[in-house]
Scaffold this motif. Sequence first.
Motif, PDB file in Angstrom:
ATOM      1  N   THR A 258       1.276  -6.161   1.934  1.00 56.49           N
ATOM      2  CA  THR A 258       1.546  -5.792   0.194  1.00 56.49           C
ATOM      3  C   THR A 258       3.068  -5.228   0.170  1.00 56.49           C
ATOM      4  O   THR A 258       3.809  -5.036   1.202  1.00 56.49           O
ATOM      5  CB  THR A 258       0.757  -4.742  -0.105  1.00 56.49           C
ATOM      6  OG1 THR A 258       0.949  -3.505   0.259  1.00 56.49           O
ATOM      7  CG2 THR A 258      -0.625  -5.036   0.498  1.00 56.49           C
ATOM      8  N   ASN A 259       3.439  -4.994  -1.266  1.00 53.54           N
ATOM      9  CA  ASN A 259       4.652  -4.575  -1.560  1.00 53.54           C
ATOM     10  C   ASN A 259       4.596  -2.947  -1.672  1.00 53.54           C
ATOM     11  O   ASN A 259       5.222  -2.481  -2.628  1.00 53.54           O
ATOM     12  CB  ASN A 259       5.239  -5.106  -2.382  1.00 53.54           C
ATOM     13  CG  ASN A 259       4.449  -5.145  -3.798  1.00 53.54           C
ATOM     14  OD1 ASN A 259       3.302  -4.887  -3.787  1.00 53.54           O
ATOM     15  ND2 ASN A 259       4.961  -5.587  -4.945  1.00 53.54           N
ATOM     16  N   ALA A 260       3.510  -2.334  -1.170  1.00 58.97           N
ATOM     17  CA  ALA A 260       3.420  -0.945  -1.309  1.00 58.97           C
ATOM     18  C   ALA A 260       4.661  -0.243  -0.960  1.00 58.97           C
ATOM     19  O   ALA A 260       5.552  -0.605   0.113  1.00 58.97           O
ATOM     20  CB  ALA A 260       2.176  -0.434  -0.425  1.00 58.97           C
ATOM     21  N   ALA A 261       5.087   0.987  -1.559  1.00 60.68           N
ATOM     22  CA  ALA A 261       6.307   1.848  -1.076  1.00 60.68           C
ATOM     23  C   ALA A 261       5.859   3.222  -1.213  1.00 60.68           C
ATOM     24  O   ALA A 261       5.816   3.650  -2.357  1.00 60.68           O
ATOM     25  CB  ALA A 261       7.652   1.202  -1.902  1.00 60.68           C
ATOM     26  N   ARG A 262       5.885   3.828   0.031  1.00 62.64           N
ATOM     27  CA  ARG A 262       5.485   5.371  -0.187  1.00 62.64           C
ATOM     28  C   ARG A 262       6.340   5.917   0.964  1.00 62.64           C
ATOM     29  O   ARG A 262       6.747   5.400   1.903  1.00 62.64           O
ATOM     30  CB  ARG A 262       4.018   5.482   0.264  1.00 62.64           C
ATOM     31  CG  ARG A 262       3.139   4.906  -0.916  1.00 62.64           C
ATOM     32  CD  ARG A 262       1.799   5.281  -0.313  1.00 62.64           C
ATOM     33  NE  ARG A 262       0.844   4.629  -1.476  1.00 62.64           N
ATOM     34  CZ  ARG A 262       0.488   5.186  -2.533  1.00 62.64           C
ATOM     35  NH1 ARG A 262       1.059   6.392  -3.210  1.00 62.64           N
ATOM     36  NH2 ARG A 262      -0.272   4.761  -3.467  1.00 62.64           N
ATOM     37  N   GLN A 263       6.542   7.131   0.774  1.00 58.74           N
ATOM     38  CA  GLN A 263       7.408   8.002   1.972  1.00 58.74           C
ATOM     39  C   GLN A 263       6.759   9.438   1.558  1.00 58.74           C
ATOM     40  O   GLN A 263       6.282  10.001   0.712  1.00 58.74           O
ATOM     41  CB  GLN A 263       8.790   8.165   1.460  1.00 58.74           C
ATOM     42  CG  GLN A 263       9.625   8.802   2.506  1.00 58.74           C
ATOM     43  CD  GLN A 263      11.248   8.965   2.017  1.00 58.74           C
ATOM     44  OE1 GLN A 263      11.497   8.939   1.072  1.00 58.74           O
ATOM     45  NE2 GLN A 263      12.063   9.168   3.054  1.00 58.74           N
ATOM     46  N   ALA A 264       6.467  10.217   2.697  1.00 60.54           N
ATOM     47  CA  ALA A 264       6.071  11.631   2.808  1.00 60.54           C
ATOM     48  C   ALA A 264       7.169  12.306   2.188  1.00 60.54           C
ATOM     49  O   ALA A 264       8.188  12.313   2.316  1.00 60.54           O
ATOM     50  CB  ALA A 264       5.771  11.804   4.438  1.00 60.54           C
TER      51      ALA A 264
END
Length: 479
Positions: A258-264
């Motif tokens: 998927t094109n999910a984009a996350r950063q802690a």
Amino acid sequence: MDTGVLVVGAGPTGLTLTNELRVAGVPAVLVDKLPRRSELSRAGGVQSRTLTALDQRGLLEPLLATGNYPTSAGHFAGIGFSPANTAHRLPWRSVPQVEIEGFFERHLAAHGVHVRRDHELTGLGQDTDGVTATFANGAVVRARYLVAADGAHSVVRSLLGAGFPGRPGTSTVIAADVRLSGAGEPMSHTWTDDGYWVALYPLGTDARGRPLRRLVLGGPDAPARDVPVTEDEIRGGLKEVFGSAVELLELRYGRRITNAARQAERYRHGRVFLAGDAAHVHLPLGAQGMNTGMQDALNLGWKLGAAVHGWAPAGLLDTYHAERHPVGAAVLRNVQAQSLLMDWAGTRDPDVVATRELFVALAELPEVQRHLGDLLSGMAIRYEMPGIEAHPSIGRPAPDLRLGEVRLHELLRPGRGVLLDPDDAFAEVAGRRPDRVDRAGVGAATEPLLVRPDGYVCWAGDPDELEPALARWFGEPRG
């Protein structure tokens, strides 16, 4: 304590970190929930900065000797670069993730470090002295520090309650390792007017010498992520794009991404650190996720070693977040830009098509290709450090210098810092930390430089700033 550092997750990030700890002489335990090593190649290439780091540890030649791994000048959003416009000594290599994991696992085993499998983390606690981890099989491990390298769905991150903001996935594409007939160029991106598209990348050869490809296949109305990938689906997508010119011969594995984009929000939580996909997730374009994770490990490993050995200066462990979080954020930005230019969702929006056409023209300029190549490879990274305003080398990867019969990168193999001292002016100050800094002495054809164990310049120029830099990065002298 059972060990100095507990590493959770035996993917490329965890394996790289465990090796860095081994080089630093730090006892480490590496665990993974899987009963055996995965055969899935979630990434397919190694960027120049990571290749240089492997060379710094003497691992590059042994890795490349394990197979046929083609080189490439790379691409941005499927727009290929000319090899003439990349100035890196070590160009991008098509080394599948599964090969990297197997290599590292064998290398660690040869040094007496084995992955403890069937270790599914279920509990985590920490106090002022260390971390206690409990596992579903009843095992309990007590360590000074713990590093979460357990992927995008990190159990460690969940147990910490750590924030992981960003964008959820809105569309999927297929990523598969395949053998094809009729495929031409080593790398190609092709779209149809209906929104179907294909990207192909070389993955070396199988055991019989037949070429393998990483296939990325997208189109309108893509199924949800949990729908299994089938051969018929891949054949249908290839037919939409290529007609009968390209056919599927073998599907080795396939999955949806998927094109999910996350950063802690934070990479450090007391004695627990997040690295790799546990800290940042995004589209796997240019293998940037794997490479960024491995570089997380290279940044963190020597710093944890310093802490376990007791000479880490105040704030050294905090520099891991300070240095790597901006890098992860920059990767997310360039991946989002690439996904737009690639028309990831297959919209064939006229505005997107026009933007891509303009960008393709710009990308023909050599200076644009060099800029994008440095950006994607990690060679453009510059960490914020004291003195960067005064000297252009500070904060950057060490230059590719030949010092007599050896390269500078070879001097970093013991995992200590290196002080280049061409005029033999700093023997006394360098000698105060013989267990942490080596001096490359007289005759080196370069200016004086202090290089950290991860290969980044942390001092250059002003002689009066050398001792403060040594203390900042390598602690106070013993005795």
